[in-house]
Enzyme design. Structure first.
Site, PDB file in Angstrom:
ATOM      1  N   LYS A  46     115.964   5.711  34.368  1.00 30.74           N
ATOM      2  CA  LYS A  46     115.154   6.286  34.732  1.00 30.74           C
ATOM      3  C   LYS A  46     114.438   7.531  33.363  1.00 30.74           C
ATOM      4  O   LYS A  46     115.989   7.495  32.963  1.00 30.74           O
ATOM      5  CB  LYS A  46     115.453   6.915  36.244  1.00 30.74           C
ATOM      6  N   SER A  72     110.627   6.975  44.182  1.00 31.05           N
ATOM      7  CA  SER A  72     110.006   7.527  43.511  1.00 31.05           C
ATOM      8  C   SER A  72     111.403   6.477  42.353  1.00 31.05           C
ATOM      9  O   SER A  72     109.897   6.246  40.518  1.00 31.05           O
ATOM     10  CB  SER A  72     110.410   8.741  42.836  1.00 31.05           C
ATOM     11  N   SER A 124     114.692   7.428  46.772  1.00 30.50           N
ATOM     12  CA  SER A 124     114.016   7.574  45.617  1.00 30.50           C
ATOM     13  C   SER A 124     114.508   6.554  45.497  1.00 30.50           C
ATOM     14  O   SER A 124     114.409   5.538  43.981  1.00 30.50           O
ATOM     15  CB  SER A 124     113.370   8.077  45.174  1.00 30.50           C
TER      16      SER A 124
END
Length: 490
Positions: free
Chosen positions: A77, A152, A176
């Site tokens: 990420k 997210s 997330s």
């Protein structure tokens, strides 16, 4: 190559026995990514040249039987620092930021000879539930390209769901990892707070943030989570507790007979009917396998979202003060004075959702409002943690839906922050209490065919029982074997 029909252990065996080389595997991985990236948009940046160079080095020295991730392509990420590879947090503020050091989790992966194929998209600074808040582009759900992948960690979840990689690192501040896992029909684990070092993670809410994996299956998740777990002297919140070999307990003898499952009645409030049907069927299935299912109450659940957004936004307003246009990051052009540097750099560098949360957090911490908002939210946090403690006195795990709905259409909620925030109602309490929780594929909506996730919550540092429960459910169903027909709409 896609990774739908393999596992980390199988891939490792193939690499050790030279059925495939790390270089061949890496080339096939990039071919697969490029074949669907125009549709999915899971990656902010690809690391092809360095990945192939690294693969060649690994092939040259060979892979030993104890190097589980050596030569294995994985994704990271883009709010996790990677030395020499741009780390943007999906923000204009850090669009050209090139870190000079690796996050601890990346150090551990490098030591294990993994191959980083690229950095995945996210909501800016991990603030969002749909990945629509990225400053660069919106990631699309591989199951239906007109729908969001959740957030997210939407890019990481979409990359795994699209068969690009076996696993992708994410972060979870209020859901997330778990919400994107649910929306994309993959496995997502948020470990206990402190289990994994936060050193080198671009901070959002420091008392909530935790690193974890999105994977195709439960056992891979357990293997990869163990690899990045453990104490780190650079993170004062990281735990000294020993890291168990969770995956070693996941085998044909694993069962849920006598497992005491708590099902909070509050976790069915507001569930879409199609989600409710899937979750009830999943609970019935666990009960048929010998688990004991009880209805319980977590009475402060409804206060979780407002309390979380006050606390997390307050921490964010403090953490994001460092982005001032002076030291690093975006700096506005044609500024007239120091105040102009601060005001314009932050106004132009941050997106709308980030600015919204900075304002909320600054307000909550301001004189005259601290007691009424921040202090009260902190008290609610303690009450939520106590609710969990009370239930865990008589139960082993808490089980319910990960989200109240399946993935919604792109653009459907982006202009309605309050509705977007309420998507996290079933996930934020876990972060408030610092507990481990995992979302696993539980079935599909009868209404739109989209995946539905089952959330399994455990006691602090009892990831083992969470993994055991998820593994048994997974091995006695076939939902995790279903894959999207990329480009098709359900």
């Amino acid at each position: 190559m896609d990774f739908y029909q393999t596992s980390l252990s199988q891939l490792h065996d193939d690499l050790v026995n030279k059925k495939i080389s790390a270089t061949e595997l890496t080339k096939e991985t990039f071919d697969h990514i490029k074949g669907n990236e125009d549709q999915v948009k899971a990656f902010i940046s690809l690391n092809e040249d360095q990945a192939l160079k690294r693969a060649a080095e690994i092939d040259a020295k060979g892979i030993s039987a104890d190097q589980l991730t050596a030569g294995v392509p994985l994704a990271v990420k883009d709010n996790i620092l990677t030395k020499g590879l741009t780390t943007t947090a999906a923000s204009k503020m850090l669009e050209n930021f090139n870190p000079v050091y690796d996050a601890t989790v990346v150090e551990k992966l490098n030591a294990a000879d993994y191959i980083n194929v690229g950095k995945t998209n996210l909501d800016e600074f991990a603030m969002g539930s749909s990945t629509e808040n990225s400053a660069f582009f919106t990631t699309h759900n591989p199951w239906d390209l007109t729908r969001v992948p959740g957030g997210s960690s939407g890019g990481s979840a979409a990359a795994v769901a699209a068969g690009d990689v076996l696993g992708a690192l994410g972060t979870d501040t209020g859901g997330s990892i778990r919400m994107p896992a649910s929306f994309n029909g993959v496995v997502g684990m948020k470990p206990t707070y402190g289990r994994v070092s936060r050193w080198g993670i671009i901070a959002f809410g420091s008392s909530f943030d935790q690193v974890g994996w999105l994977t195709q299956n439960v056992k891979d998740n357990a293997l990869l989570t163990a690899l990045i777990s453990g104490n780190d002297e650079r993170d004062m919140t990281s735990s000294l507790k020993e890291v168990p070999d969770w995956a070693a307990q996941l085998n044909e003898n694993t069962n849920v007979k006598g497992l005491r499952i708590a099902v909070p009645k509050e976790y069915f409030d507001g569930l879409d009917e199609d989600v409710q049907e899937v979750i009830k069927a999943a609970l019935d299935h666990l009960e048929s396998l010998g688990a004991i299912v009880d209805e319980v109450s977590l009475p402060h659940t409804k206060y979780g979202v407002p309390a979380y957004y006050i606390l997390a936004s307050s921490e964010a307003s403090s953490n994001l003060q460092r982005y001032d246009g002076i030291r690093y990051g975006f700096r506005a052009a044609d500024v007239k004075n120091l105040e102009d540097v601060y005001v314009r750099s932050r106004s132009e560098g941050f997106g709308e959702e980030v600015k919204r949360r900075i304002m909320l957090g600054t307000f909550s911490l301001s004189a005259g409002f601290y007691d009424a908002y921040f202090n009260k939210a902190a008290k609610v946090r303690r009450l939520i943690a106590q609710d969990f403690e009370d239930v865990f006195k008589d139960h082993d795990v808490i089980v319910g839906a990960t989200g109240a709905s399946t993935a919604f259409k792109i653009g459907a909620e982006i202009d309605d922050p309050q509705t977007m925030y309420m998507n996290d109602v079933l996930t934020v309490p876990v972060n408030m209490a610092g507990l481990p929780a995992m979302s696993i594929p539980a079935g599909f909506s009868a209404k739109n065919g989209m995946p539905v996730g089952l959330q399994i919550i455990g006691k602090a540092f009892d990831e083992q029982t969470v993994y055991n429960t998820g593994y048994v459910f997974e091995q006695t169903t076939d939902f995790h074997k279903k894959t999207p027909k990329l480009g098709g709409q359900n």
